[in-house]
Structure formats: C-alpha cells, structure tokens
Write a protein that holds these residues in place. Structure first.
Motif, PDB file in Angstrom:
ATOM      1  N   TYR A   1      33.527  64.272   9.515  1.00  0.00           N
ATOM      2  CA  TYR A   1      32.626  64.773  10.546  1.00  0.00           C
ATOM      3  C   TYR A   1      31.227  64.170  10.449  1.00  0.00           C
ATOM      4  O   TYR A   1      30.618  63.844  11.476  1.00  0.00           O
ATOM      5  CB  TYR A   1      32.554  66.305  10.507  1.00  0.00           C
ATOM      6  CG  TYR A   1      31.739  66.854  11.651  1.00  0.00           C
ATOM      7  CD1 TYR A   1      32.282  66.943  12.929  1.00  0.00           C
ATOM      8  CD2 TYR A   1      30.422  67.240  11.472  1.00  0.00           C
ATOM      9  CE1 TYR A   1      31.547  67.411  13.999  1.00  0.00           C
ATOM     10  CE2 TYR A   1      29.673  67.718  12.537  1.00  0.00           C
ATOM     11  CZ  TYR A   1      30.237  67.803  13.795  1.00  0.00           C
ATOM     12  OH  TYR A   1      29.494  68.258  14.855  1.00  0.00           O
ATOM     13  N   SER A   2      30.698  64.010   9.264  1.00  0.00           N
ATOM     14  CA  SER A   2      29.341  63.465   9.146  1.00  0.00           C
ATOM     15  C   SER A   2      29.267  62.032   9.682  1.00  0.00           C
ATOM     16  O   SER A   2      28.272  61.643  10.298  1.00  0.00           O
ATOM     17  CB  SER A   2      28.833  63.536   7.707  1.00  0.00           C
ATOM     18  OG  SER A   2      29.638  62.761   6.855  1.00  0.00           O
TER      19      SER A   2
ATOM     20  N   TYR B   1      38.759  63.115  15.773  1.00  0.00           N
ATOM     21  CA  TYR B   1      37.777  63.483  16.784  1.00  0.00           C
ATOM     22  C   TYR B   1      37.788  62.521  17.967  1.00  0.00           C
ATOM     23  O   TYR B   1      38.114  61.346  17.826  1.00  0.00           O
ATOM     24  CB  TYR B   1      36.362  63.473  16.175  1.00  0.00           C
ATOM     25  CG  TYR B   1      36.227  64.325  14.952  1.00  0.00           C
ATOM     26  CD1 TYR B   1      35.930  65.683  15.054  1.00  0.00           C
ATOM     27  CD2 TYR B   1      36.401  63.778  13.688  1.00  0.00           C
ATOM     28  CE1 TYR B   1      35.815  66.468  13.923  1.00  0.00           C
ATOM     29  CE2 TYR B   1      36.284  64.572  12.550  1.00  0.00           C
ATOM     30  CZ  TYR B   1      35.993  65.910  12.674  1.00  0.00           C
ATOM     31  OH  TYR B   1      35.889  66.683  11.551  1.00  0.00           O
TER      32      TYR B   1
ATOM     33  N   LYS C   1      29.497  62.268  13.513  1.00  0.00           N
ATOM     34  CA  LYS C   1      28.224  62.793  14.021  1.00  0.00           C
ATOM     35  C   LYS C   1      27.169  61.679  14.054  1.00  0.00           C
ATOM     36  O   LYS C   1      26.430  61.546  15.035  1.00  0.00           O
ATOM     37  CB  LYS C   1      27.754  63.954  13.151  1.00  0.00           C
ATOM     38  CG  LYS C   1      26.543  64.663  13.675  1.00  0.00           C
ATOM     39  CD  LYS C   1      26.215  65.871  12.807  1.00  0.00           C
ATOM     40  CE  LYS C   1      24.954  66.546  13.290  1.00  0.00           C
ATOM     41  NZ  LYS C   1      24.599  67.696  12.463  1.00  0.00           N
TER      42      LYS C   1
ATOM     43  N   ARG D   1      25.372  60.110  17.400  1.00  0.00           N
ATOM     44  CA  ARG D   1      23.912  59.970  17.469  1.00  0.00           C
ATOM     45  C   ARG D   1      23.534  58.531  17.829  1.00  0.00           C
ATOM     46  O   ARG D   1      22.648  58.288  18.642  1.00  0.00           O
ATOM     47  CB  ARG D   1      23.288  60.381  16.135  1.00  0.00           C
ATOM     48  CG  ARG D   1      21.778  60.447  16.165  1.00  0.00           C
ATOM     49  CD  ARG D   1      21.201  60.977  14.862  1.00  0.00           C
ATOM     50  NE  ARG D   1      21.555  62.378  14.673  1.00  0.00           N
ATOM     51  CZ  ARG D   1      22.156  62.868  13.587  1.00  0.00           C
ATOM     52  NH1 ARG D   1      22.464  62.077  12.578  1.00  0.00           N
ATOM     53  NH2 ARG D   1      22.433  64.147  13.499  1.00  0.00           N
TER      54      ARG D   1
ATOM     55  N   ILE E   1      31.149  65.793  20.528  1.00  0.00           N
ATOM     56  CA  ILE E   1      32.274  65.614  19.596  1.00  0.00           C
ATOM     57  C   ILE E   1      33.311  66.716  19.811  1.00  0.00           C
ATOM     58  O   ILE E   1      32.967  67.901  19.806  1.00  0.00           O
ATOM     59  CB  ILE E   1      31.775  65.633  18.139  1.00  0.00           C
ATOM     60  CG1 ILE E   1      30.759  64.515  17.924  1.00  0.00           C
ATOM     61  CG2 ILE E   1      32.942  65.535  17.162  1.00  0.00           C
ATOM     62  CD1 ILE E   1      29.984  64.636  16.625  1.00  0.00           C
TER      63      ILE E   1
END
Length: 142
Positions: free
Chosen positions: A3-4, A51, A7, A11, A43
């Motif tokens: 997820y990081s 994702y 993300k 961005r 997301i």
C-alpha cells in the motif's frame, strides 16, 4: 505492490497529471459539480494487496471516471478485465477520451451530470417504501 508504494505512485500521478486531467480537476474539484466530492488518483483495493488507481472517483455514487489517452488503445484487454473486476465490486465506470475532455467539455459535462444526478424515480420508490414501512410500524403499535 504494498500500500505505501501504491500510495506514493498515486501521489506521483497527481503531481504529473495530463493536460486533460488538470482541466477536468479544475472543473470538478471542491464539490464544484452537483456538490459531489470527486477524488483524483483514488486507490481501490480489489484483492489482498492488489490495487487499482482510478483517475477520478465519486464515493457517493461509487462512480469511477477514467480519462483515456493514447496508451489505452494499446491496453484494451487489460482495461476490459479491470472494468469487469471493478463492476463486480459494485462500481460504475464512465470513460472519456482526453480529446473529448479538452475539446468537447459540454458533452463530457452533460454525461457526468446524468451519471451523478440523483435518480428521481429511485428516490420516489424509497419514499414510498419508508411511508409503507412507517405505516406498518404504526399499525403494529396500535
């Protein structure tokens, strides 16, 4: 992808948006359109640690808005599979070409208005249901 990382990628996509995305965002951000909140580069998790990133997303309507550039001509099958997965999860998807966003904004805006406007017939049905339900409750309590 964890997820990081996704993300950070979302961005980065927001920072490096296409001309069509920038134009669309200027028109739709901050509830400027039908008071609907639109998020960009949203997301969506579809499997454990898997994702999708939607170009734009309206949570209230579960509507994904995709702006398609030339790359989508090369990934038609991937887009179809992705759409099938997202639809099976209850999302609706509407697609516009970058060219339409930039050159035919009225057409795009009209279509979005249809997609995002409340459905009057469903609202009437919902009100009838509530009235009947309340009537049944009142009758039971008498």
């Amino acid at each position: 992808m964890n997820y990081s990382k996704i993300k950070a990628f979302a961005r980065e996509l927001r920072k490096n948006q296409t001309e069509a995305e920038a134009y669309f965002w200027a028109k739709k951000r901050n509830r400027k359109f039908l008071n609907c909140k639109i998020n960009r580069q949203y997301i969506i998790e579809h499997e454990s640690r898997s994702y999708f990133i939607a170009d734009f997303f309206c949570f209230e309507k579960k509507l994904i808005i995709e702006l398609d550039g030339n790359i989508h001509k090369l990934q038609v099958q991937y887009d179809r599979i992705r759409e099938d997965i997202l639809k099976s999860m209850g999302y609706s998807i509407v697609r516009f070409s970058n060219e339409d966003v930039l050159k035919n904004w009225d057409k795009v805006s009209d279509r979005l208005e249809k997609e995002l406007s409340p459905n009057p017939s469903l609202e009437r049905e919902g009100k009838k249901f509530l009235q009947n339900f309340r009537g049944e409750l009142t009758a039971e309590n008498d």
